[in-house]
Design a protein around this motif. Structure first.
Motif, PDB file in Angstrom:
ATOM      1  N   PRO A 170      44.851  18.872  34.847  1.00  0.00           N
ATOM      2  CA  PRO A 170      43.459  19.091  35.243  1.00  0.00           C
ATOM      3  C   PRO A 170      42.920  20.392  34.663  1.00  0.00           C
ATOM      4  O   PRO A 170      43.609  21.415  34.641  1.00  0.00           O
ATOM      5  N   TRP A 171      41.690  20.347  34.179  1.00  0.00           N
ATOM      6  CA  TRP A 171      41.022  21.520  33.603  1.00  0.00           C
ATOM      7  C   TRP A 171      41.105  22.717  34.534  1.00  0.00           C
ATOM      8  O   TRP A 171      41.467  23.822  34.130  1.00  0.00           O
ATOM      9  N   LYS A 172      40.770  22.504  35.807  1.00  0.00           N
ATOM     10  CA  LYS A 172      40.686  23.648  36.725  1.00  0.00           C
ATOM     11  C   LYS A 172      42.066  24.243  37.012  1.00  0.00           C
ATOM     12  O   LYS A 172      42.207  25.447  37.209  1.00  0.00           O
ATOM     13  N   VAL A 173      43.116  23.405  36.989  1.00  0.00           N
ATOM     14  CA  VAL A 173      44.474  23.909  37.211  1.00  0.00           C
ATOM     15  C   VAL A 173      44.880  24.825  36.061  1.00  0.00           C
ATOM     16  O   VAL A 173      45.383  25.939  36.283  1.00  0.00           O
ATOM     17  N   LYS A 174      44.649  24.374  34.837  1.00  0.00           N
ATOM     18  CA  LYS A 174      44.996  25.175  33.667  1.00  0.00           C
ATOM     19  C   LYS A 174      44.150  26.449  33.620  1.00  0.00           C
ATOM     20  O   LYS A 174      44.658  27.542  33.307  1.00  0.00           O
ATOM     21  N   ALA A 175      42.861  26.338  33.940  1.00  0.00           N
ATOM     22  CA  ALA A 175      41.981  27.506  33.909  1.00  0.00           C
ATOM     23  C   ALA A 175      42.438  28.562  34.915  1.00  0.00           C
ATOM     24  O   ALA A 175      42.483  29.763  34.611  1.00  0.00           O
ATOM     25  N   LEU A 176      42.798  28.127  36.105  1.00  0.00           N
ATOM     26  CA  LEU A 176      43.256  29.072  37.139  1.00  0.00           C
ATOM     27  C   LEU A 176      44.570  29.733  36.749  1.00  0.00           C
ATOM     28  O   LEU A 176      44.779  30.930  36.981  1.00  0.00           O
ATOM     29  N   LEU A 177      45.482  28.971  36.152  1.00  0.00           N
ATOM     30  CA  LEU A 177      46.758  29.536  35.705  1.00  0.00           C
ATOM     31  C   LEU A 177      46.516  30.624  34.664  1.00  0.00           C
ATOM     32  O   LEU A 177      47.132  31.697  34.702  1.00  0.00           O
ATOM     33  N   ASP A 178      45.646  30.329  33.697  1.00  0.00           N
ATOM     34  CA  ASP A 178      45.342  31.305  32.644  1.00  0.00           C
ATOM     35  C   ASP A 178      44.730  32.570  33.238  1.00  0.00           C
ATOM     36  O   ASP A 178      45.116  33.704  32.880  1.00  0.00           O
ATOM     37  N   ILE A 179      43.779  32.403  34.168  1.00  0.00           N
ATOM     38  CA  ILE A 179      43.092  33.555  34.751  1.00  0.00           C
ATOM     39  C   ILE A 179      44.067  34.439  35.523  1.00  0.00           C
ATOM     40  O   ILE A 179      43.994  35.673  35.473  1.00  0.00           O
ATOM     41  N   ARG A 180      44.997  33.826  36.223  1.00  0.00           N
ATOM     42  CA  ARG A 180      45.995  34.619  36.958  1.00  0.00           C
ATOM     43  C   ARG A 180      46.869  35.411  35.992  1.00  0.00           C
ATOM     44  O   ARG A 180      47.271  36.545  36.274  1.00  0.00           O
ATOM     45  N   GLU A 181      47.192  34.802  34.836  1.00  0.00           N
ATOM     46  CA  GLU A 181      47.971  35.517  33.829  1.00  0.00           C
ATOM     47  C   GLU A 181      47.158  36.666  33.232  1.00  0.00           C
ATOM     48  O   GLU A 181      47.696  37.739  32.951  1.00  0.00           O
ATOM     49  N   PHE A 182      45.862  36.450  33.065  1.00  0.00           N
ATOM     50  CA  PHE A 182      45.008  37.523  32.557  1.00  0.00           C
ATOM     51  C   PHE A 182      44.982  38.701  33.551  1.00  0.00           C
ATOM     52  O   PHE A 182      45.016  39.867  33.152  1.00  0.00           O
ATOM     53  N   GLU A 183      44.952  38.359  34.825  1.00  0.00           N
ATOM     54  CA  GLU A 183      44.955  39.408  35.854  1.00  0.00           C
ATOM     55  C   GLU A 183      46.248  40.207  35.806  1.00  0.00           C
ATOM     56  O   GLU A 183      46.238  41.446  35.917  1.00  0.00           O
ATOM     57  N   ARG A 184      47.374  39.487  35.660  1.00  0.00           N
ATOM     58  CA  ARG A 184      48.677  40.170  35.595  1.00  0.00           C
ATOM     59  C   ARG A 184      48.759  41.069  34.362  1.00  0.00           C
ATOM     60  O   ARG A 184      49.488  42.059  34.351  1.00  0.00           O
ATOM     61  N   SER A 185      48.052  40.692  33.316  1.00  0.00           N
ATOM     62  CA  SER A 185      48.059  41.487  32.083  1.00  0.00           C
ATOM     63  C   SER A 185      47.149  42.699  32.186  1.00  0.00           C
ATOM     64  O   SER A 185      47.084  43.505  31.250  1.00  0.00           O
ATOM     65  N   GLY A 186      46.430  42.824  33.316  1.00  0.00           N
ATOM     66  CA  GLY A 186      45.564  43.977  33.524  1.00  0.00           C
ATOM     67  C   GLY A 186      44.276  43.931  32.745  1.00  0.00           C
ATOM     68  O   GLY A 186      43.717  44.980  32.400  1.00  0.00           O
ATOM     69  N   LEU A 187      43.774  42.717  32.440  1.00  0.00           N
ATOM     70  CA  LEU A 187      42.513  42.612  31.724  1.00  0.00           C
ATOM     71  C   LEU A 187      41.357  42.974  32.661  1.00  0.00           C
ATOM     72  O   LEU A 187      41.190  42.367  33.721  1.00  0.00           O
ATOM     73  N   PRO A 188      40.544  43.959  32.301  1.00  0.00           N
ATOM     74  CA  PRO A 188      39.461  44.400  33.191  1.00  0.00           C
ATOM     75  C   PRO A 188      38.298  43.421  33.186  1.00  0.00           C
ATOM     76  O   PRO A 188      37.686  43.175  32.148  1.00  0.00           O
ATOM     77  N   ASN A 189      37.996  42.864  34.348  1.00  0.00           N
ATOM     78  CA  ASN A 189      36.827  41.993  34.459  1.00  0.00           C
ATOM     79  C   ASN A 189      36.491  41.797  35.935  1.00  0.00           C
ATOM     80  O   ASN A 189      37.281  41.216  36.684  1.00  0.00           O
ATOM     81  N   GLN A 190      35.315  42.280  36.327  1.00  0.00           N
ATOM     82  CA  GLN A 190      34.915  42.202  37.724  1.00  0.00           C
ATOM     83  C   GLN A 190      34.487  40.793  38.135  1.00  0.00           C
ATOM     84  O   GLN A 190      34.309  40.519  39.333  1.00  0.00           O
ATOM     85  N   ASP A 191      34.326  39.897  37.151  1.00  0.00           N
ATOM     86  CA  ASP A 191      33.865  38.546  37.473  1.00  0.00           C
ATOM     87  C   ASP A 191      35.013  37.557  37.714  1.00  0.00           C
ATOM     88  O   ASP A 191      34.759  36.390  38.030  1.00  0.00           O
ATOM     89  N   LEU A 192      36.241  38.010  37.542  1.00  0.00           N
ATOM     90  CA  LEU A 192      37.376  37.100  37.733  1.00  0.00           C
ATOM     91  C   LEU A 192      37.393  36.460  39.119  1.00  0.00           C
ATOM     92  O   LEU A 192      37.626  35.242  39.236  1.00  0.00           O
ATOM     93  N   PRO A 193      37.181  37.225  40.215  1.00  0.00           N
ATOM     94  CA  PRO A 193      37.184  36.593  41.545  1.00  0.00           C
ATOM     95  C   PRO A 193      36.128  35.490  41.658  1.00  0.00           C
ATOM     96  O   PRO A 193      36.380  34.439  42.271  1.00  0.00           O
ATOM     97  N   LYS A 194      34.947  35.694  41.070  1.00  0.00           N
ATOM     98  CA  LYS A 194      33.890  34.688  41.145  1.00  0.00           C
ATOM     99  C   LYS A 194      34.289  33.420  40.397  1.00  0.00           C
ATOM    100  O   LYS A 194      34.034  32.296  40.861  1.00  0.00           O
ATOM    101  N   ILE A 195      34.893  33.595  39.251  1.00  0.00           N
ATOM    102  CA  ILE A 195      35.325  32.432  38.453  1.00  0.00           C
ATOM    103  C   ILE A 195      36.404  31.658  39.202  1.00  0.00           C
ATOM    104  O   ILE A 195      36.402  30.411  39.209  1.00  0.00           O
ATOM    105  N   LYS A 196      37.312  32.362  39.845  1.00  0.00           N
ATOM    106  CA  LYS A 196      38.363  31.687  40.602  1.00  0.00           C
ATOM    107  C   LYS A 196      37.767  30.863  41.735  1.00  0.00           C
ATOM    108  O   LYS A 196      38.201  29.744  41.994  1.00  0.00           O
TER     109      LYS A 196
END
Length: 411
Positions: free
Chosen positions: A381-407
């Motif tokens: 599912p698109w949303k499953v893959k998107a959420l997995l990627d976003i969590r990995e981006f967070e772990r990598s310390g990518l700065p983005n204040q909009d991540l919680p909204k996207i999740k």
């Protein structure tokens, strides 16, 4: 030593199995009809005089690459006689060796209509040393063919399985012995080679085996489970494009470029492009996730630079760029592939991620929302893959204040 012998034996059997596969790969119609031509330009036509009781030798002209069979005609002539027609002119009416009947009928058809009363015996040899031994001793023990009965004319087809031709000799040596007691005689020898179309390419069994041995070790084969099928198809592709001599004379860098191009054609022909891209993607991503980020990225880049255009590779490379905070490279990559596929969801997801981290949040949200109820080509599912990627981006310390909204949007 026992293990070494076993390895050599198994390797030989393996290559033989590939050659068998190659023989099956070729269209059956090829084997049903001889393809080639009589080489009427590189014939042998020699006339000699032999004194009574003398033995004399004629070496044929070198046989061209691909000679598998020959037709010879021997005619003993009286002083004032001339051949009514050449062997070449006779063969113009015969399209290939299958049109020459074996035995007496074939000899009568090919033989000269004119001949003298003199007679001679002869023998045929595969090398000059054996022929010269016969000149001295008169014993044809090393001959590949002998005619011990005195004749005034003879014509014969020496097929590919004949002892004189089965090892593809470069030439043959005919040695004649006069049967006259007093007078000299004139002997005319004509030889016309048959050039087999496949053999003329120079790709004999040994060369094919050597190529297959290298083909299964090429980098591309490392990623394929069907190594044997791919190797045989690659050999077929190469043989169709150039003869062995041309291939052999290529400079190393030219040969590599040629093989890479041929490999791509074979991947497409066998329908293995997507599987190969998947293997490359998985290997590169595995390296990246194990901390070998440079090696993983380089493997993605190398595959794309080689001409591979699978969306999975671009999406994977974009993901690695983002994880290593190379936002500009990720954005540039997505611009390059914008025309590749506007519907492939893997690219659309990669594009949404790039938008998210390059200050194009509204466009990112639109893409995330647009495909939220769909599945990727592998069924994820698109949303499953998107959420997995976003969590990995967070772990990598990518700065983005909009991540919680996207999740929240995806959840």
């Amino acid at each position: 030593m026992i293990l070494e012998g076993k390895f050599v034996k198994e390797s030989t059997m393996y290559i033989r199995s590939l050659l068998v596969a190659l023989s099956l790969f070729v269209s059956p119609s090829w084997a049903q009809k001889a393809k080639g031509h009589w080489d009427t330009m590189r014939t042998t036509s020699e006339t000699i005089e032999v004194r009574a009781g003398e033995r004399k030798m004629i070496k044929t002209n070198a046989f061209p690459e691909g000679t598998t069979e020959i037709v010879y005609r021997i005619t003993l002539m009286d002083d004032n006689q001339k051949l009514a027609s050449s062997l070449v002119s006779v063969l113009k009416a015969i399209p290939d060796p299958t049109g020459i009947s074996q035995g007496t009928a074939g000899a009568v058809f090919l033989a000269s209509t004119v001949s003298g009363n003199d007679k001679a015996t002869f023998a045929v040899f595969l090398d000059e040393k054996a022929a010269k031994t016969y000149l001295t001793t008169g014993k044809p023990t090393q001959a590949c063919y002998t005619q011990p009965n005195p004749i005034n004319k003879e014509a014969r087809l020496l097929s590919a399985t004949h002892g004189c031709m089965k090892d593809a000799p470069e030439a043959l040596w005919f040695v004649f012995q006069s049967d006259n007691w007093l007078m000299k005689q004139k002997i005319v020898l004509e030889v016309v080679p048959w050039i087999d179309a496949q053999a003329a390419t120079g790709w004999n069994p040994d060369r094919k085996a050597a190529f297959l041995k290298l083909a299964v070790k090429r980098p591309i084969a490392f990623y394929l489970s069907q190594k044997e099928t791919f190797s045989v198809a690659l050999l077929q592709q190469v043989m169709e494009q150039m003869n062995f001599e041309t291939y052999h004379q290529l400079r190393p860098e030219e040969r590599e470029l040629f093989l890479e191009k041929s490999e791509k054609a074979v991947l497409k022909e066998l329908g293995l492009e997507a599987k190969y891209a998947q293997k490359i993607h998985d290997q590169a991503l595995r390296l990246f996730l194990k901390g070998k980020t440079k090696e993983g990225i380089e493997q993605f880049e190398s595959a794309i630079q080689s001409g591979m255009q699978d969306p999975l590779l671009y999406a994977g490379l974009s993901y690695c760029y983002l994880r290593t905070k190379q936002m500009t490279k990720a954005a540039t990559l997505m611009e390059q592939v914008s025309a590749l596929s506007s519907t492939d969801l893997r690219l659309q997801l990669a594009l949404a991620h790039v938008y998210l981290f390059t200050d194009r949040v509204s466009e990112a949200k639109a893409l995330y929302k647009k495909y939220v109820m769909q599945n990727l080509p592998d069924g994820t599912p698109w949303k499953v893959k998107a959420l997995l990627d976003i969590r990995e981006f967070e772990r990598s310390g990518l700065p983005n204040q909009d991540l919680p909204k996207i999740k929240r949007l995806l959840e």
